[in-house]
Design a protein around this motif. Structure first.
Motif, PDB file in Angstrom:
ATOM      1  N   GLU A  77       8.153  41.555 102.597  1.00 14.29           N
ATOM      2  CA  GLU A  77       9.260  41.896 103.489  1.00 14.29           C
ATOM      3  C   GLU A  77       8.938  41.656 104.953  1.00 14.29           C
ATOM      4  OE1 GLU A  77       6.777  45.574 102.858  1.00 14.29           O
ATOM      5  OE2 GLU A  77       7.588  43.975 101.591  1.00 14.29           O
ATOM      6  N   GLY A  78       7.679  41.476 105.319  1.00 16.12           N
ATOM      7  CA  GLY A  78       7.301  41.230 106.700  1.00 16.12           C
ATOM      8  C   GLY A  78       7.412  42.467 107.575  1.00 16.12           C
ATOM      9  N   ASN A  79       7.496  42.239 108.859  1.00 17.14           N
ATOM     10  CA  ASN A  79       7.616  43.320 109.841  1.00 17.14           C
ATOM     11  C   ASN A  79       9.101  43.619 110.042  1.00 17.14           C
ATOM     12  OD1 ASN A  79       7.761  44.882 112.226  1.00 17.14           O
ATOM     13  ND2 ASN A  79       5.839  44.032 112.976  1.00 17.14           N
ATOM     14  N   THR A  80       9.598  44.613 109.332  1.00 19.51           N
ATOM     15  CA  THR A  80      11.039  44.859 109.326  1.00 19.51           C
ATOM     16  C   THR A  80      11.558  45.282 110.706  1.00 19.51           C
ATOM     17  OG1 THR A  80      10.609  47.119 108.527  1.00 19.51           O
ATOM     18  CG2 THR A  80      11.096  45.426 106.876  1.00 19.51           C
ATOM     19  N   LYS A  81      10.751  45.999 111.467  1.00 16.40           N
ATOM     20  CA  LYS A  81      11.179  46.417 112.808  1.00 16.40           C
ATOM     21  C   LYS A  81      11.308  45.206 113.734  1.00 16.40           C
ATOM     22  CE  LYS A  81       9.440  51.170 112.734  1.00 16.40           C
ATOM     23  NZ  LYS A  81       8.523  52.160 113.373  1.00 16.40           N
ATOM     24  N   ALA A  82      10.321  44.302 113.657  1.00 20.88           N
ATOM     25  CA  ALA A  82      10.370  43.102 114.500  1.00 20.88           C
ATOM     26  C   ALA A  82      11.556  42.220 114.122  1.00 20.88           C
ATOM     27  CB  ALA A  82       9.060  42.327 114.378  1.00 20.88           C
ATOM     28  N   LYS A  83      11.838  42.099 112.826  1.00 18.22           N
ATOM     29  CA  LYS A  83      12.972  41.279 112.390  1.00 18.22           C
ATOM     30  C   LYS A  83      14.296  41.883 112.856  1.00 18.22           C
ATOM     31  CE  LYS A  83      12.040  40.936 107.919  1.00 18.22           C
ATOM     32  NZ  LYS A  83      12.177  40.460 106.520  1.00 18.22           N
ATOM     33  N   ALA A  84      14.415  43.198 112.752  1.00 19.67           N
ATOM     34  CA  ALA A  84      15.644  43.857 113.198  1.00 19.67           C
ATOM     35  C   ALA A  84      15.855  43.661 114.698  1.00 19.67           C
ATOM     36  CB  ALA A  84      15.583  45.343 112.858  1.00 19.67           C
ATOM     37  N   LEU A  85      14.761  43.760 115.453  1.00 17.59           N
ATOM     38  CA  LEU A  85      14.829  43.551 116.900  1.00 17.59           C
ATOM     39  C   LEU A  85      15.300  42.140 117.223  1.00 17.59           C
ATOM     40  CD1 LEU A  85      14.030  45.135 119.523  1.00 17.59           C
ATOM     41  CD2 LEU A  85      11.827  43.970 119.390  1.00 17.59           C
ATOM     42  N   MET A  86      14.754  41.174 116.499  1.00 18.23           N
ATOM     43  CA  MET A  86      15.090  39.776 116.718  1.00 18.23           C
ATOM     44  C   MET A  86      16.580  39.525 116.502  1.00 18.23           C
ATOM     45  SD  MET A  86      13.179  36.547 114.927  1.00 18.23           S
ATOM     46  CE  MET A  86      14.111  36.127 113.489  1.00 18.23           C
ATOM     47  N   TYR A  87      17.124  40.050 115.415  1.00 14.74           N
ATOM     48  CA  TYR A  87      18.525  39.781 115.093  1.00 14.74           C
ATOM     49  C   TYR A  87      19.488  40.739 115.780  1.00 14.74           C
ATOM     50  CZ  TYR A  87      16.987  36.213 111.864  1.00 14.74           C
ATOM     51  OH  TYR A  87      16.436  35.072 111.336  1.00 14.74           O
ATOM     52  N   ASP A  88      18.960  41.741 116.487  1.00 14.78           N
ATOM     53  CA  ASP A  88      19.807  42.527 117.386  1.00 14.78           C
ATOM     54  C   ASP A  88      20.225  41.705 118.599  1.00 14.78           C
ATOM     55  OD1 ASP A  88      19.843  44.827 115.891  1.00 14.78           O
ATOM     56  OD2 ASP A  88      18.252  45.835 117.004  1.00 14.78           O
ATOM     57  N   VAL A  89      19.371  40.765 118.986  1.00 16.91           N
ATOM     58  CA  VAL A  89      19.565  40.014 120.228  1.00 16.91           C
ATOM     59  C   VAL A  89      19.988  38.565 119.973  1.00 16.91           C
ATOM     60  CG1 VAL A  89      18.407  39.185 122.332  1.00 16.91           C
ATOM     61  CG2 VAL A  89      17.954  41.501 121.467  1.00 16.91           C
ATOM     62  N   PHE A  90      19.445  37.957 118.929  1.00 15.93           N
ATOM     63  CA  PHE A  90      19.697  36.543 118.652  1.00 15.93           C
ATOM     64  C   PHE A  90      20.538  36.362 117.399  1.00 15.93           C
ATOM     65  CE2 PHE A  90      15.884  36.344 121.279  1.00 15.93           C
ATOM     66  CZ  PHE A  90      16.109  35.232 122.074  1.00 15.93           C
ATOM     67  N   SER A 107      19.174  26.433 112.243  1.00 22.46           N
ATOM     68  CA  SER A 107      17.721  26.402 112.461  1.00 22.46           C
ATOM     69  C   SER A 107      17.302  26.864 113.851  1.00 22.46           C
ATOM     70  CB  SER A 107      17.183  24.990 112.228  1.00 22.46           C
ATOM     71  OG  SER A 107      17.700  24.086 113.196  1.00 22.46           O
ATOM     72  N   GLY A 108      18.289  27.162 114.714  1.00 21.74           N
ATOM     73  CA  GLY A 108      17.976  27.628 116.057  1.00 21.74           C
ATOM     74  C   GLY A 108      18.399  29.077 116.244  1.00 21.74           C
ATOM     75  N   LEU A 109      18.054  29.624 117.387  1.00 20.92           N
ATOM     76  CA  LEU A 109      18.448  30.990 117.727  1.00 20.92           C
ATOM     77  C   LEU A 109      19.046  30.993 119.128  1.00 20.92           C
ATOM     78  CD1 LEU A 109      15.314  32.952 116.437  1.00 20.92           C
ATOM     79  CD2 LEU A 109      17.591  32.947 115.396  1.00 20.92           C
ATOM     80  N   GLU A 110      20.244  31.531 119.255  1.00 22.98           N
ATOM     81  CA  GLU A 110      20.867  31.680 120.559  1.00 22.98           C
ATOM     82  C   GLU A 110      21.191  33.151 120.797  1.00 22.98           C
ATOM     83  OE1 GLU A 110      24.436  29.408 120.642  1.00 22.98           O
ATOM     84  OE2 GLU A 110      25.454  30.628 119.137  1.00 22.98           O
ATOM     85  N   LEU A 111      21.317  33.524 122.052  1.00 26.71           N
ATOM     86  CA  LEU A 111      21.609  34.906 122.380  1.00 26.71           C
ATOM     87  C   LEU A 111      23.006  35.291 121.897  1.00 26.71           C
ATOM     88  CD1 LEU A 111      20.152  35.052 126.003  1.00 26.71           C
ATOM     89  CD2 LEU A 111      19.234  36.201 123.979  1.00 26.71           C
ATOM     90  N   LYS A 112      23.136  36.512 121.415  1.00 25.73           N
ATOM     91  CA  LYS A 112      24.442  37.010 121.005  1.00 25.73           C
ATOM     92  C   LYS A 112      25.364  37.139 122.215  1.00 25.73           C
ATOM     93  CE  LYS A 112      23.303  39.525 116.768  1.00 25.73           C
ATOM     94  NZ  LYS A 112      23.301  40.852 116.111  1.00 25.73           N
ATOM     95  N   ARG A 113      26.654  37.258 121.939  1.00 22.07           N
ATOM     96  CA  ARG A 113      27.664  37.279 122.986  1.00 22.07           C
ATOM     97  C   ARG A 113      27.389  38.355 124.046  1.00 22.07           C
ATOM     98  NH1 ARG A 113      32.690  35.136 123.005  1.00 22.07           N
ATOM     99  NH2 ARG A 113      32.525  34.711 120.769  1.00 22.07           N
ATOM    100  N   GLU A 114      26.923  39.534 123.607  1.00 18.94           N
ATOM    101  CA  GLU A 114      26.716  40.622 124.564  1.00 18.94           C
ATOM    102  C   GLU A 114      25.542  40.383 125.507  1.00 18.94           C
ATOM    103  OE1 GLU A 114      25.439  42.414 120.473  1.00 18.94           O
ATOM    104  OE2 GLU A 114      26.752  40.809 121.225  1.00 18.94           O
TER     105      GLU A 114
END
Length: 339
Positions: free
Chosen positions: A233-246, A262-269
């Motif tokens: 499952e990896g580092n679940t806290k780090a993954k959640a942080l990543m997808y909170d922003v990107f 395949s890329g990551l962009e910042l969310k609208r907020e």
């Protein structure tokens, strides 16, 4: 060393046909070259490098965009590895403007706090570096700070390689650093033998042995040869942080076309920190214009010594292609260890 010798012996005993194994990690290539692993393997077993160096797969259009921002008076902050990566009109090292090497995004934020100028951080890296960037964005950096998101994620590139079938691959060594953050459950979608490996010689040899056993048994699963650092499952806290922003986006890789998701962009907020939107920029597509074969290296179709420029026109002092720039680039690694 006795353990390593035992694994080498077992690999020789298990090999039954010609096999092509790809790794997707620049640090793996460095470890393989440093320890001379290819020299002790059966001739039937070939390890090829894939798109495992985040600096190497940064396309010329992103470099051009950063150079344009510098020319407009923005302070550009970047990792040292990216400074000499070629765009279509030079590199950041040769560009006009205020371009500064930083050790990380936190240093770029410090610069922004101490100037009235716009500061842009070129945010490069696979999933390993994204959580730190996400945490920084969540801390509300100064209004004059933004990022040029050049982040990419590994699984869609692997899907593209498998769909193309051009490298005729029998299995993958999965990247230990990336999997330490992301885990390996998302790789289970691929119907091909895969093993997560660490970075010591014995780690890589064990990973290769496990792959050969899978292939011989007609299996296609994901095994973990690096359990001291990686879980499913990896580092679940780090993954959640990543997808909170990107959020995932379609993006071009050097040597590849645009790869969906395949890329990551910042969310609208968080768009106020997105340099492309803030300064109304787009990333141009740049056609290849040199004899450099980095594109073929990144797809597992060639080796550095296949390039006519390797070690002559292209050296670490005067790189023509990105694979000779980064410490994770195959050409620079081979220039250091294979001479």
């Amino acid at each position: 060393m006795a353990v390593g010798k035992d694994i080498i012996k077992a690999i020789h005993e298990e090999i039954r046909s010609n096999l092509r194994i790809m790794h997707v990690c620049g640090t793996h290539e460095a470890a393989i070259a440093k320890h001379g692993i290819r020299s002790v393997l059966p001739k039937e077993l070939k390890i090829v490098m894939g798109p495992g160096c985040p600096v190497c797969i940064t396309p010329a259009g992103e470099i051009d965009c950063a150079m344009d921002l510098a020319a407009e008076g923005k302070i550009i902050t970047t990792y040292g590895d990216l400074l000499r990566v070629p765009g279509s009109k030079g590199s950041l090292e040769s560009a006009d403007g205020d371009i500064r090497i930083v050790q990380g995004i936190h240093k770029a934020v410090e610069i922004a706090k101490n100037t009235d100028k716009e500061v842009v951080f070129i945010s490069v890296g696979f999933e390993t570096t994204v959580p730190t960037v996400a945490a920084t964005i969540l801390q509300n950096p100064p209004e004059n700070f933004s990022i040029l998101s050049c982040h990419r994620v590994v699984p869609p590139a692997m899907q593209w390689l498998l769909d193309q079938g051009e490298a005729d691959l029998n299995g993958f060594i999965l990247p230990g650093h990336v999997c330490a953050v992301m885990g390996y459950d998302e790789y289970e979608q691929f119907p091909v033998p895969q093993v997560v490996a660490g970075f010591e010689a014995e780690d890589l040899l064990l990973g290769l042995y496990m792959l050969i056993k899978q292939i011989n048994n007609g299996e296609a699963t994901v095994e973990n040869a690096y359990p001291r650092a990686v879980t499913r499952e990896g580092n679940t806290k780090a993954k959640a942080l990543m997808y909170d922003v990107f959020t995932p986006c379609d993006i071009e890789w050097r040597g590849f076309p645009v790869i969906p998701g395949s890329g990551l962009e910042l969310k609208r907020e968080f768009e106020k920190y997105d340099a492309l939107k803030r300064f109304n920029k787009t990333i141009p597509h740049i056609e290849k214009r040199s004899a450099c074969i980095c594109d073929q290296l990144l797809r597992g179709l060639a080796e550095p010594t296949d390039c006519p420029l390797f070690g002559t026109a292209c050296t670490p002092r005067s790189p023509v292609g990105p694979c000779m720039v980064s410490h994770e680039g195959a050409c620079k690694i081979w220039h250091q260890y294979h001479r």
